[in-house]
Design a protein around this motif. Structure first.
Motif, PDB file in Angstrom:
ATOM      1  N   GLY A  14      31.428  36.897  33.124  1.00 37.89           N
ATOM      2  CA  GLY A  14      32.040  37.839  34.051  1.00 37.89           C
ATOM      3  C   GLY A  14      32.756  38.962  33.334  1.00 37.89           C
ATOM      4  N   PHE A  15      33.425  39.768  34.142  1.00 38.49           N
ATOM      5  CA  PHE A  15      34.215  40.874  33.613  1.00 38.49           C
ATOM      6  C   PHE A  15      35.442  41.033  34.483  1.00 38.49           C
ATOM      7  CE2 PHE A  15      30.551  42.250  36.032  1.00 38.49           C
ATOM      8  CZ  PHE A  15      31.057  43.092  37.007  1.00 38.49           C
ATOM      9  N   THR A  16      36.525  41.534  33.882  1.00 37.63           N
ATOM     10  CA  THR A  16      37.808  41.647  34.582  1.00 37.63           C
ATOM     11  C   THR A  16      38.440  43.003  34.341  1.00 37.63           C
ATOM     12  OG1 THR A  16      39.147  40.828  32.738  1.00 37.63           O
ATOM     13  CG2 THR A  16      38.266  39.164  34.253  1.00 37.63           C
ATOM     14  N   THR A  17      39.395  43.305  35.191  1.00 36.82           N
ATOM     15  CA  THR A  17      40.293  44.417  34.954  1.00 36.82           C
ATOM     16  C   THR A  17      41.709  43.915  35.208  1.00 36.82           C
ATOM     17  OG1 THR A  17      40.804  46.733  35.442  1.00 36.82           O
ATOM     18  CG2 THR A  17      40.111  45.378  37.311  1.00 36.82           C
ATOM     19  N   THR A  18      42.633  44.320  34.372  1.00 37.84           N
ATOM     20  CA  THR A  18      44.034  43.942  34.516  1.00 37.84           C
ATOM     21  C   THR A  18      44.804  45.173  34.963  1.00 37.84           C
ATOM     22  OG1 THR A  18      43.809  42.268  32.799  1.00 37.84           O
ATOM     23  CG2 THR A  18      46.053  42.984  33.350  1.00 37.84           C
ATOM     24  N   ILE A  19      45.471  45.043  36.094  1.00 32.83           N
ATOM     25  CA  ILE A  19      46.174  46.164  36.708  1.00 32.83           C
ATOM     26  C   ILE A  19      47.675  45.910  36.628  1.00 32.83           C
ATOM     27  CG2 ILE A  19      46.490  47.446  38.869  1.00 32.83           C
ATOM     28  CD1 ILE A  19      43.562  46.212  39.480  1.00 32.83           C
ATOM     29  N   GLN A  20      48.406  46.899  36.130  1.00 30.41           N
ATOM     30  CA  GLN A  20      49.856  46.784  36.024  1.00 30.41           C
ATOM     31  C   GLN A  20      50.518  47.811  36.926  1.00 30.41           C
ATOM     32  OE1 GLN A  20      50.849  46.886  31.843  1.00 30.41           O
ATOM     33  NE2 GLN A  20      50.010  44.842  31.541  1.00 30.41           N
ATOM     34  N   GLY A  21      51.680  47.451  37.451  1.00 27.96           N
ATOM     35  CA  GLY A  21      52.453  48.383  38.265  1.00 27.96           C
ATOM     36  C   GLY A  21      52.131  48.345  39.739  1.00 27.96           C
ATOM     37  N   SER A  22      51.285  47.435  40.186  1.00 29.82           N
ATOM     38  CA  SER A  22      50.959  47.287  41.603  1.00 29.82           C
ATOM     39  C   SER A  22      51.215  45.851  42.019  1.00 29.82           C
ATOM     40  CB  SER A  22      49.487  47.620  41.861  1.00 29.82           C
ATOM     41  OG  SER A  22      49.218  48.971  41.591  1.00 29.82           O
ATOM     42  N   SER A  23      51.492  45.660  43.290  1.00 24.55           N
ATOM     43  CA  SER A  23      51.729  44.312  43.795  1.00 24.55           C
ATOM     44  C   SER A  23      50.410  43.595  44.041  1.00 24.55           C
ATOM     45  CB  SER A  23      52.520  44.369  45.103  1.00 24.55           C
ATOM     46  OG  SER A  23      51.698  44.840  46.165  1.00 24.55           O
ATOM     47  N   PHE A  24      50.479  42.300  44.172  1.00 21.66           N
ATOM     48  CA  PHE A  24      49.305  41.492  44.470  1.00 21.66           C
ATOM     49  C   PHE A  24      48.639  41.972  45.753  1.00 21.66           C
ATOM     50  CE2 PHE A  24      47.044  37.959  46.364  1.00 21.66           C
ATOM     51  CZ  PHE A  24      46.371  37.397  45.292  1.00 21.66           C
ATOM     52  N   ASP A  25      49.431  42.168  46.804  1.00 21.36           N
ATOM     53  CA  ASP A  25      48.875  42.593  48.092  1.00 21.36           C
ATOM     54  C   ASP A  25      48.192  43.953  47.998  1.00 21.36           C
ATOM     55  OD1 ASP A  25      49.606  40.272  49.481  1.00 21.36           O
ATOM     56  OD2 ASP A  25      51.596  41.063  49.934  1.00 21.36           O
ATOM     57  N   GLU A  26      48.771  44.868  47.227  1.00 19.86           N
ATOM     58  CA  GLU A  26      48.148  46.186  47.047  1.00 19.86           C
ATOM     59  C   GLU A  26      46.806  46.064  46.335  1.00 19.86           C
ATOM     60  OE1 GLU A  26      52.146  48.990  46.596  1.00 19.86           O
ATOM     61  OE2 GLU A  26      51.343  47.982  44.822  1.00 19.86           O
ATOM     62  N   VAL A  27      46.762  45.269  45.276  1.00 22.55           N
ATOM     63  CA  VAL A  27      45.525  45.108  44.511  1.00 22.55           C
ATOM     64  C   VAL A  27      44.470  44.389  45.357  1.00 22.55           C
ATOM     65  CG1 VAL A  27      44.475  44.046  42.473  1.00 22.55           C
ATOM     66  CG2 VAL A  27      46.691  45.210  42.276  1.00 22.55           C
ATOM     67  N   LEU A  28      44.875  43.371  46.099  1.00 27.55           N
ATOM     68  CA  LEU A  28      43.939  42.656  46.959  1.00 27.55           C
ATOM     69  C   LEU A  28      43.320  43.611  47.985  1.00 27.55           C
ATOM     70  CD1 LEU A  28      42.654  39.971  47.878  1.00 27.55           C
ATOM     71  CD2 LEU A  28      44.663  39.651  49.350  1.00 27.55           C
ATOM     72  N   ALA A  29      44.144  44.391  48.654  1.00 21.73           N
ATOM     73  CA  ALA A  29      43.648  45.341  49.657  1.00 21.73           C
ATOM     74  C   ALA A  29      42.735  46.384  49.022  1.00 21.73           C
ATOM     75  CB  ALA A  29      44.816  46.013  50.366  1.00 21.73           C
ATOM     76  N   HIS A  30      43.126  46.894  47.864  1.00 20.80           N
ATOM     77  CA  HIS A  30      42.313  47.902  47.172  1.00 20.80           C
ATOM     78  C   HIS A  30      40.973  47.305  46.740  1.00 20.80           C
ATOM     79  CE1 HIS A  30      42.083  51.185  43.807  1.00 20.80           C
ATOM     80  NE2 HIS A  30      41.306  51.467  44.820  1.00 20.80           N
ATOM     81  N   THR A  31      40.987  46.059  46.295  1.00 26.04           N
ATOM     82  CA  THR A  31      39.756  45.383  45.878  1.00 26.04           C
ATOM     83  C   THR A  31      38.800  45.233  47.051  1.00 26.04           C
ATOM     84  OG1 THR A  31      40.922  44.195  44.119  1.00 26.04           O
ATOM     85  CG2 THR A  31      38.805  43.277  44.838  1.00 26.04           C
TER      86      THR A  31
END
Length: 135
Positions: free
Chosen positions: A3-20
């Motif tokens: 697989g492959f990943t991206t690590t996002i800093q400075g955003s909340s879990f809920d923000e990243v989940l919604a954006h994903t």
């Protein structure tokens, strides 16, 4: 590698989940399943852990092509995407590489579908930003 990943800093879990979820939608994927691993571990084992979700992403035209090429490919569908919390403002989004299917199944029809799915999921990964890596 699987697989492959991206690590996002400075955003909340809920923000990243919604954006994903939105970025997946823009690439033609719907979320067929949403497993809350954190809640399941708490409920079944009484274990506390950081937030962790497994999204079962499906692009219906690609899934249909894959099923036509290999009827039992459903064992490997949908495409899993994880969103997991490392800390309150560090979130990892991971994608199963569709090429894993090709390694398990083979066949030109499956290869074409995996190529298209991988391109779309990598665009989602890029759109989310962050630091990318392979797993």
């Amino acid at each position: 590698m699987y697989g492959f990943t991206t690590t996002i800093q400075g955003s909340s879990f809920d923000e990243v989940l919604a954006h994903t979820i939105q970025a997946l939608k823009e690439e033609g994927f719907g979320v067929l399943s949403d497993i809350d691993v954190q809640a399941a571990m708490k409920d079944k084992l009484g274990v506390d852990m950081p937030r962790y979700r497994i999204l079962g992403a499906c692009n219906p035209p690609l899934a249909h092509q894959a099923l036509q090429a290999e009827p039992d490919i459903g064992l490997l569908l949908p495409c899993n995407v994880i969103v997991r919390e490392v800390s309150s403002h560090e979130i990892v989004v991971g994608f199963l590489d569709p090429q894993v299917m090709v390694g398990l199944v083979g066949g030109a029809g499956v290869k074409a579908v995996a190529d298209e799915a991988e391109q779309r999921l990598r665009r989602v990964c890029t759109q989310l930003g962050g630091h990318t890596s392979s797993v």
